[in-house]
Design a protein around this motif. Structure first.
Motif, PDB file in Angstrom:
ATOM      1  N   ALA A   1      -6.671  -0.996  -1.268  1.00  0.00           N
ATOM      2  CA  ALA A   1      -7.435  -0.102  -1.600  1.00  0.00           C
ATOM      3  C   ALA A   1      -7.324   1.505  -0.741  1.00  0.00           C
ATOM      4  CB  ALA A   1      -8.791  -0.022  -2.305  1.00  0.00           C
ATOM      5  N   TRP A   2      -8.066   0.701   0.354  1.00  0.00           N
ATOM      6  CA  TRP A   2      -8.666   2.300   1.707  1.00  0.00           C
ATOM      7  C   TRP A   2      -7.227   3.265   2.154  1.00  0.00           C
ATOM      8  CZ3 TRP A   2      -8.257   2.791   6.378  1.00  0.00           C
ATOM      9  CH2 TRP A   2      -8.695   3.303   6.955  1.00  0.00           C
ATOM     10  N   LEU A   3      -6.264   2.231   2.300  1.00  0.00           N
ATOM     11  CA  LEU A   3      -5.442   2.781   2.588  1.00  0.00           C
ATOM     12  C   LEU A   3      -4.582   3.916   1.277  1.00  0.00           C
ATOM     13  CD1 LEU A   3      -3.458  -0.222   4.560  1.00  0.00           C
ATOM     14  CD2 LEU A   3      -4.288   1.798   5.637  1.00  0.00           C
ATOM     15  N   VAL A   4      -4.344   3.585   0.945  1.00  0.00           N
ATOM     16  CA  VAL A   4      -3.949   4.097  -0.725  1.00  0.00           C
ATOM     17  C   VAL A   4      -5.126   5.146  -0.658  1.00  0.00           C
ATOM     18  CG1 VAL A   4      -3.441   4.306  -2.935  1.00  0.00           C
ATOM     19  CG2 VAL A   4      -2.889   2.393  -1.713  1.00  0.00           C
ATOM     20  N   LYS A   5      -6.666   5.267  -0.825  1.00  0.00           N
ATOM     21  CA  LYS A   5      -7.255   6.249  -0.428  1.00  0.00           C
ATOM     22  C   LYS A   5      -7.142   7.216   0.161  1.00  0.00           C
ATOM     23  CE  LYS A   5     -12.122   6.732  -2.084  1.00  0.00           C
ATOM     24  NZ  LYS A   5     -12.501   7.771  -2.862  1.00  0.00           N
ATOM     25  N   GLN A   6      -7.048   6.754   1.509  1.00  0.00           N
ATOM     26  CA  GLN A   6      -7.440   7.423   2.735  1.00  0.00           C
ATOM     27  C   GLN A   6      -6.028   8.124   3.068  1.00  0.00           C
ATOM     28  OE1 GLN A   6      -9.946   8.780   3.272  1.00  0.00           O
ATOM     29  NE2 GLN A   6     -11.719   7.988   2.105  1.00  0.00           N
ATOM     30  N   HIS A   7      -5.093   7.314   2.601  1.00  0.00           N
ATOM     31  CA  HIS A   7      -3.855   7.580   3.335  1.00  0.00           C
ATOM     32  C   HIS A   7      -3.642   9.280   4.085  1.00  0.00           C
ATOM     33  CE1 HIS A   7      -2.564   9.171  -1.210  1.00  0.00           C
ATOM     34  NE2 HIS A   7      -1.143   9.846   0.145  1.00  0.00           N
TER      35      HIS A   7
ATOM     36  N   SER B   1       0.652  -1.102   0.083  1.00  0.00           N
ATOM     37  CA  SER B   1       0.201  -0.094   0.276  1.00  0.00           C
ATOM     38  C   SER B   1       0.657   1.438   0.339  1.00  0.00           C
ATOM     39  CB  SER B   1      -1.073   0.143   1.015  1.00  0.00           C
ATOM     40  OG  SER B   1      -1.621  -1.131   0.934  1.00  0.00           O
ATOM     41  N   ALA B   2       2.095   1.572   1.072  1.00  0.00           N
ATOM     42  CA  ALA B   2       2.854   2.119   0.481  1.00  0.00           C
ATOM     43  C   ALA B   2       3.603   2.411  -0.446  1.00  0.00           C
ATOM     44  CB  ALA B   2       3.912   2.059   1.933  1.00  0.00           C
ATOM     45  N   LEU B   3       3.938   1.379  -1.667  1.00  0.00           N
ATOM     46  CA  LEU B   3       4.696   1.666  -2.575  1.00  0.00           C
ATOM     47  C   LEU B   3       3.337   1.987  -3.829  1.00  0.00           C
ATOM     48  CD1 LEU B   3       5.900  -2.055  -4.052  1.00  0.00           C
ATOM     49  CD2 LEU B   3       7.192  -0.009  -3.431  1.00  0.00           C
ATOM     50  N   PHE B   4       1.791   1.995  -4.153  1.00  0.00           N
ATOM     51  CA  PHE B   4       1.206   2.835  -4.154  1.00  0.00           C
ATOM     52  C   PHE B   4       0.634   4.410  -3.490  1.00  0.00           C
ATOM     53  CE2 PHE B   4       1.743  -1.218  -6.380  1.00  0.00           C
ATOM     54  CZ  PHE B   4       0.741  -1.120  -7.625  1.00  0.00           C
ATOM     55  N   HIS B   5       1.067   4.923  -1.993  1.00  0.00           N
ATOM     56  CA  HIS B   5       0.201   5.190  -1.920  1.00  0.00           C
ATOM     57  C   HIS B   5       1.141   7.474  -2.756  1.00  0.00           C
ATOM     58  CE1 HIS B   5       3.874   7.106  -0.128  1.00  0.00           C
ATOM     59  NE2 HIS B   5       3.217   7.640   0.095  1.00  0.00           N
ATOM     60  N   ASP B   6       1.600   7.102  -3.213  1.00  0.00           N
ATOM     61  CA  ASP B   6       1.530   8.125  -4.119  1.00  0.00           C
ATOM     62  C   ASP B   6       1.525   7.908  -5.439  1.00  0.00           C
ATOM     63  OD1 ASP B   6       1.005  10.533  -2.627  1.00  0.00           O
ATOM     64  OD2 ASP B   6       3.127  10.377  -1.607  1.00  0.00           O
ATOM     65  N   ILE B   7       1.674   6.937  -6.537  1.00  0.00           N
ATOM     66  CA  ILE B   7       1.734   6.252  -7.413  1.00  0.00           C
ATOM     67  C   ILE B   7       0.965   6.762  -9.048  1.00  0.00           C
ATOM     68  CG2 ILE B   7      -0.234   3.993  -7.398  1.00  0.00           C
ATOM     69  CD1 ILE B   7       3.807   3.549  -8.408  1.00  0.00           C
ATOM     70  N   ALA B   8      -0.159   7.489  -8.315  1.00  0.00           N
ATOM     71  CA  ALA B   8      -0.754   8.523  -9.581  1.00  0.00           C
ATOM     72  C   ALA B   8      -0.516  10.679  -9.630  1.00  0.00           C
ATOM     73  CB  ALA B   8      -2.363   8.264  -9.101  1.00  0.00           C
ATOM     74  N   LYS B   9       0.572   9.978  -8.562  1.00  0.00           N
ATOM     75  CA  LYS B   9       1.225  11.499  -8.709  1.00  0.00           C
ATOM     76  C   LYS B   9       1.552  12.059  -9.988  1.00  0.00           C
ATOM     77  CE  LYS B   9       1.296  12.939  -3.864  1.00  0.00           C
ATOM     78  NZ  LYS B   9       2.635  14.258  -2.781  1.00  0.00           N
ATOM     79  N   GLY B  10       0.770  13.267 -10.138  1.00  0.00           N
ATOM     80  CA  GLY B  10       1.292  13.855 -11.252  1.00  0.00           C
ATOM     81  C   GLY B  10       0.485  13.596 -12.710  1.00  0.00           C
ATOM     82  N   ARG B  11      -0.504  13.136 -12.780  1.00  0.00           N
ATOM     83  CA  ARG B  11      -1.726  12.961 -14.050  1.00  0.00           C
ATOM     84  C   ARG B  11      -2.662  13.361 -13.701  1.00  0.00           C
ATOM     85  NH1 ARG B  11      -3.321   6.214 -12.699  1.00  0.00           N
ATOM     86  NH2 ARG B  11      -0.912   5.339 -12.039  1.00  0.00           N
ATOM     87  N   GLY B  12      -3.402  15.038 -12.904  1.00  0.00           N
ATOM     88  CA  GLY B  12      -3.813  15.011 -12.586  1.00  0.00           C
ATOM     89  C   GLY B  12      -5.586  14.175 -11.985  1.00  0.00           C
ATOM     90  N   GLY B  13      -6.494  14.995 -11.339  1.00  0.00           N
ATOM     91  CA  GLY B  13      -6.581  14.715 -10.805  1.00  0.00           C
ATOM     92  C   GLY B  13      -6.436  14.534  -9.195  1.00  0.00           C
TER      93      GLY B  13
ATOM     94  N   LEU C   1      -7.294   8.233  -7.645  1.00  0.00           N
ATOM     95  CA  LEU C   1      -6.381   7.000  -8.251  1.00  0.00           C
ATOM     96  C   LEU C   1      -6.060   6.219  -8.498  1.00  0.00           C
ATOM     97  CD1 LEU C   1      -5.830  10.601 -10.829  1.00  0.00           C
ATOM     98  CD2 LEU C   1      -7.525   8.945 -11.620  1.00  0.00           C
ATOM     99  N   GLY C   2      -4.940   5.976  -7.965  1.00  0.00           N
ATOM    100  CA  GLY C   2      -3.920   5.584  -6.952  1.00  0.00           C
ATOM    101  C   GLY C   2      -4.728   4.252  -6.542  1.00  0.00           C
ATOM    102  N   ALA C   3      -5.687   4.724  -5.630  1.00  0.00           N
ATOM    103  CA  ALA C   3      -6.776   3.833  -5.117  1.00  0.00           C
ATOM    104  C   ALA C   3      -7.304   2.715  -6.343  1.00  0.00           C
ATOM    105  CB  ALA C   3      -7.417   4.324  -4.168  1.00  0.00           C
ATOM    106  N   VAL C   4      -7.479   2.656  -7.281  1.00  0.00           N
ATOM    107  CA  VAL C   4      -7.614   1.813  -8.314  1.00  0.00           C
ATOM    108  C   VAL C   4      -6.854   1.547  -8.674  1.00  0.00           C
ATOM    109  CG1 VAL C   4      -9.500   2.280 -10.447  1.00  0.00           C
ATOM    110  CG2 VAL C   4      -9.842   3.845  -9.341  1.00  0.00           C
ATOM    111  N   ASP C   5      -5.254   2.082  -9.471  1.00  0.00           N
ATOM    112  CA  ASP C   5      -4.343   1.214  -9.449  1.00  0.00           C
ATOM    113  C   ASP C   5      -3.699  -0.016  -8.033  1.00  0.00           C
ATOM    114  OD1 ASP C   5      -3.629   2.846 -11.848  1.00  0.00           O
ATOM    115  OD2 ASP C   5      -2.448   3.766 -11.085  1.00  0.00           O
ATOM    116  N   MET C   6      -4.253   0.369  -7.079  1.00  0.00           N
ATOM    117  CA  MET C   6      -3.823  -0.442  -6.174  1.00  0.00           C
ATOM    118  C   MET C   6      -4.994  -1.803  -5.872  1.00  0.00           C
ATOM    119  SD  MET C   6      -1.564  -0.789  -3.221  1.00  0.00           S
ATOM    120  CE  MET C   6      -1.888  -2.755  -3.907  1.00  0.00           C
ATOM    121  N   ARG C   7      -6.323  -1.553  -6.392  1.00  0.00           N
ATOM    122  CA  ARG C   7      -7.066  -2.017  -6.361  1.00  0.00           C
ATOM    123  C   ARG C   7      -6.372  -3.854  -7.339  1.00  0.00           C
ATOM    124  NH1 ARG C   7     -11.560  -3.385  -4.269  1.00  0.00           N
ATOM    125  NH2 ARG C   7     -12.223  -1.570  -2.595  1.00  0.00           N
TER     126      ARG C   7
END
Length: 853
Positions: A522-528, A482-494, A499-505
């Motif tokens: 997915a919850w951890l990424v969405k609510q980090h 979850s930590a690996l994915f918590h900021d995975i969607a930065k830089g995409r907009g939105g 967005l990271g929670a979708v990737d995490m799931r």
């Protein structure tokens, strides 16, 4: 260069600079650098004749970067004047005039005058001098003396290869430590940051000492590097050269740091454009990728040299130990049995890092790393597409020191990018602000490292709850990934968390986690960011706030995971962010949430019970309590006073007020500190009280974290401000006494403190839109407001002026700084001590927006 006067030479240099600026967009950077070098060569040779030094037995030699023919607009002009014997006074004067003339022309000169014997002696005793001499290049004068110098430097006993190599590697390690062992600092140094030009120079120096190769082309021809490595080094060297050249063109004084304001100018010069900070972020992403590539190759080639040219001659060959059918360990280095293994069976790449965790003292052999780089460049699909690779990836996280021994080197050598497709998007992705210190990928790696550190006993002092909780987490793999994915969607907009929670799931489902685990990850990424927001920008003493937070978290398992992820996220963002005050906030929210779970989710926490506990605990702590006097004091106080102050603070107030003679009373002490230095103020309530306090505290360059505003039923202020030094430290004795005196003067004066607002030059490059938000509109007792604004000096004092003008009362305030951005929380009432109505809220918002811009 016919006219040899400093004025004329300065004009020639300015003309050259203007030509470079005019043609930079389509520049061949090598041509620019060679023109610069030739300009200096010709000038020095002409001056050599002009000062009649050509009539002497002296030799002029370019050394260092000038010797390498790497001349940038602000480079030092480093040269050696070589003499066969001590010089006469007349010759010494000519040399002095020659050097002074260059200074008068505006050059930064690094000149030395030495005999051959002095070169030998000084070079042997100082690795820096030795390195400069090894890069010597003949300019003019007596060539025979230069040839003698060359012969001297090539002697086997002048810095033997192994001694030279170890000295240069020690320099590199010291340099890396200065930059936290990462290329990914957001204001990097082009020359000295890990992966910068000094790492390229290290490769040059090793090759130069070994085989006299001085250029990348010569190093390739010597067989020291592969053609693929040559192409990567050449490509990234050209980019760093271009960035450094551009930086020197926009600066007036020598510097190699890419500070935020300089990044904007350099990006424009290099042709990076886009809305907002897009151009800067694109340039810096390419820059960080270049640093990482050079750092990795420098590391691999240094290993290769040690193993093949140094240890091979002296080390006793130990028997090979088979790790599995594909790997052996030889002399504590993990080697491939078949060099085509990674290409033919890509999933075995994960086995390499598994063995690294199992063999805690082992390293990866350079030949293995070189084959890894070749295999990664030929991968046709992400490693995570291979079912067997997925099993091997998950297996890593159950290994001891999985992050340090597996995930960190996987990131360093590009395996994370090869495994997680989205990782490439955040690799080298900077964040143009004063809050984050690292790029997104480096920040993420440091979150993982911080999590793993919670298992160590040394971390118990700074992170007591995290140390306790993380040690008991049943499956740490969920949290690591979850930590690996918590900021995975930065830089995409939105919203990156959504967005990271979708990737995490998708990733979790692909890797075979069950439904509950997938949902949790997915919850951890969405609510980090949830716990950070609630702890720092909400009233955590409000039972409704605790209830809403507990309802979102749902259970203790999630609470434990979220706590650890949140604290690790804060610590990995900026080393200065975590302090005892934040530790107190998060501990309080965590414990209140646990109480809510125990109490049950069908009813709010009973604040009255908490109030009684605080009162009982305080009474138990007071020595020889005067109950009648204490009761008289407490009868004047509201319930909120007991709720928001700890038992220790209540005892402190009793001690201060039981024998009070006069007021105002201002006391500052760390004796009752609970995460910051408390400032207690007791006085008859007065207009502009909050403004006077915050303006005075701000003038002392202190941070305010919290304000607990209590007013007794007989209209006395009993206010507590939690402050710290700017770096988070508690205030020392002298600072506390000085602040007490200043506050007393402000409270006793009819004049308001002058609001001094020094301009922070670093803030002028950051745009923060002022935003006012009102929360929980249904509350009748008070209004909660969030303010987002540029964190300029005096901001809180300006805000308090607006509150005073509108006759608003402050009940509580939490002050949070996120780089250049202030995110402050206020609890307010109107003149009738009630929540603000719609008209009052609108008026407040308009006034704040007008004042703060």
């Amino acid at each position: 260069m016919q006219t040899l006067t400093p004025t004329h030479i300065k004009q020639q240099r300015e003309l050259l600079k203007q030509q470079e600026l005019d043609n930079f967009a389509q520049a061949d950077i090598n041509l620019f650098i060679s023109h610069r070098t030739l300009f200096c060569d010709e000038l020095l040779c002409q001056l050599w004749q002009h000062f009649q030094l050509d009539q002497s037995e002296l030799t002029l030699v370019a050394v260092g970067g000038y010797g390498r023919q790497e001349m940038f607009p602000l480079s030092d002009l480093d040269f050696l004047i070589l003499t066969a014997q001590p010089n006469s006074p007349q010759l010494e004067q000519k040399i002095t005039d020659f050097i002074q003339f260059l200074w008068d022309c505006g050059f930064d000169v690094g000149a030395s005058v030495r005999t051959l014997a002095e070169c030998d002696k000084n070079g042997r005793s100082d690795i820096t001098i030795a390195t400069n001499l090894l890069e010597s290049r003949y300019l003019c004068g007596k060539r025979e003396t230069f040839e003698k110098l060359t012969a001297l430097l090539q002697r086997a006993d002048f810095w033997p290869r192994e001694t030279f190599f170890n000295a240069k590697l020690a320099e590199k390690n010291q340099r890396y430590q200065r930059y936290n062992n990462t290329s990914y600092n957001l204001e990097p140094d082009i020359k000295y940051s890990p992966g910068g030009l000094r790492d390229l120079h290290l490769i040059y120096w090793i090759a130069l000492r070994h085989s006299n190769a001085m250029t990348l082309q010569e190093i390739l021809q010597s067989g020291f590097i592969y053609p693929e490595e040559y192409e990567a080094l050449k490509l990234n060297q050209q980019f760093l050269f271009k960035v450094r050249f551009a930086l020197h063109l926009v600066l007036k004084r020598y510097d190699n740091r890419l500070l935020f304001d300089r990044q904007i100018k350099v990006a424009e010069l290099l042709g990076y454009h886009g809305k907002g900070n897009v151009g800067v972020e694109q340039m810096m992403k390419r820059f960080f990728q270049a640093l990482q590539s050079i750092s990795s190759l420098s590391d691999i080639l240094a290993k290769h040299y040690r193993e093949h040219f140094l240890l091979a001659q002296t080390a006793v060959q130990m028997p090979s130990v088979w790790l599995d059918t594909n790997f052996i360990i030889q002399n504590n280095a993990i080697c491939l049995v078949d060099e085509n293994c990674f290409i033919q069976q890509p999933e075995t790449i994960l086995d390499l890092f598994y063995h690294l965790t199992a063999q805690q003292q082992a390293e990866i052999h350079s030949s293995t790393l070189r084959q890894l780089q070749i295999a990664l460049s030929q991968l046709g699909q992400p490693l995570s597409k291979i079912p067997l690779a997925r099993e091997k990836f998950l297996r890593l996280f159950s290994q001891p020191n999985a992050i340090v021994r597996a995930i960190v080197p996987m990131h360093k050598y590009g395996v994370l990018t090869a495994y997680i497709p989205q990782w490439q998007d955040i690799e080298g992705l900077m964040q143009f602000d004063l809050f984050h210190v690292y790029t997104v990928d480096e920040h993420t790696i440091r979150v993982l490292l911080t999590l793993e550190s919670f298992l160590q006993s040394e971390t118990e002092h700074n992170y007591p709850i995290c140390h306790q909780v993380f040690s008991t987490v049943a499956d740490r793999t969920l949290l690591y990934i979850s930590a690996l994915f918590h900021d995975i969607a930065k830089g995409r907009g939105g919203e990156h968390a959504d967005l990271g929670a979708v990737d995490m799931r998708q990733f979790a489902q692909q890797h075979g986690f069950d439904g509950r685990e997938v949902t949790t990850m997915a919850w951890l990424v969405k609510q980090h960011l949830l716990m950070s927001t609630v702890a720092q920008r909400r009233d955590i003493y409000d039972p409704e706030v605790v209830m809403a937070f507990a309802a979102e978290v749902q259970n203790k398992v999630r609470l434990d995971l979220l706590l650890c992820l949140t604290v690790a996220d804060i610590c990995a963002t900026n080393q200065t962010l975590w302090n005892s005050w934040k530790r107190t906030l998060f501990t309080s929210l965590y414990q209140s949430t646990l109480k809510q779970f125990e109490w049950g989710m069908d009813q709010l926490l009973d604040n009255q019970k908490i109030i009684e506990e605080h009162r009982e605990q305080a009474l138990a702590m007071v020595q020889n309590p005067n109950l009648e006097q204490i009761n008289t004091l407490w009868q004047r106080c509201s319930d909120d006073y007991f709720l928001r102050h700890t038992a220790k603070e209540l005892v402190w107030h009793i001690e201060l007020l039981e024998n009070i003679v006069s007021q105002p009373l201002v006391k500052i002490s760390n004796r009752f500190s609970d995460g910051g230095t408390p400032v207690f103020i007791y006085c008859q309530d007065q207009a502009n009280l909050f403004y006077k306090v915050v303006a005075t505290i701000g003038a002392k360059k202190l941070s305010i974290h919290n304000a607990k505003i209590s007013t007794s039923i007989d209209n006395y202020a009993m206010d507590t401000f939690i402050v710290s030094e700017l770096n988070g430290d508690l205030l020392k004795f002298d600072r506390r006494r000085d602040l007490e005196k200043s506050l007393m003067m402000a409270l006793n004066s009819d004049k308001l403190p002058t609001l001094s607002i020094p301009i922070n030059p670093r803030l002028r490059h950051f745009q923060v839109k002022t935003d006012v938000r009102f929360l929980e509109m249904k509350k009748a007792e008070y209004t909660e407001m969030e303010l987002f604004a540029l964190d300029k000096a005096g901001l809180l004092a300006e805000v308090s002026q607006v509150f005073s003008e509108l006759k608003l009362n402050i009940i509580n305030a939490k002050i949070t700084t996120v780089g250049a951005k202030a995110e402050d929380f206020f609890m307010l009432t109107n003149a009738q001590n009630k929540a603000l109505n719609e008209m009052e809220r609108n008026q407040l918002a308009q006034r704040l927006l007008a004042r703060l811009g």
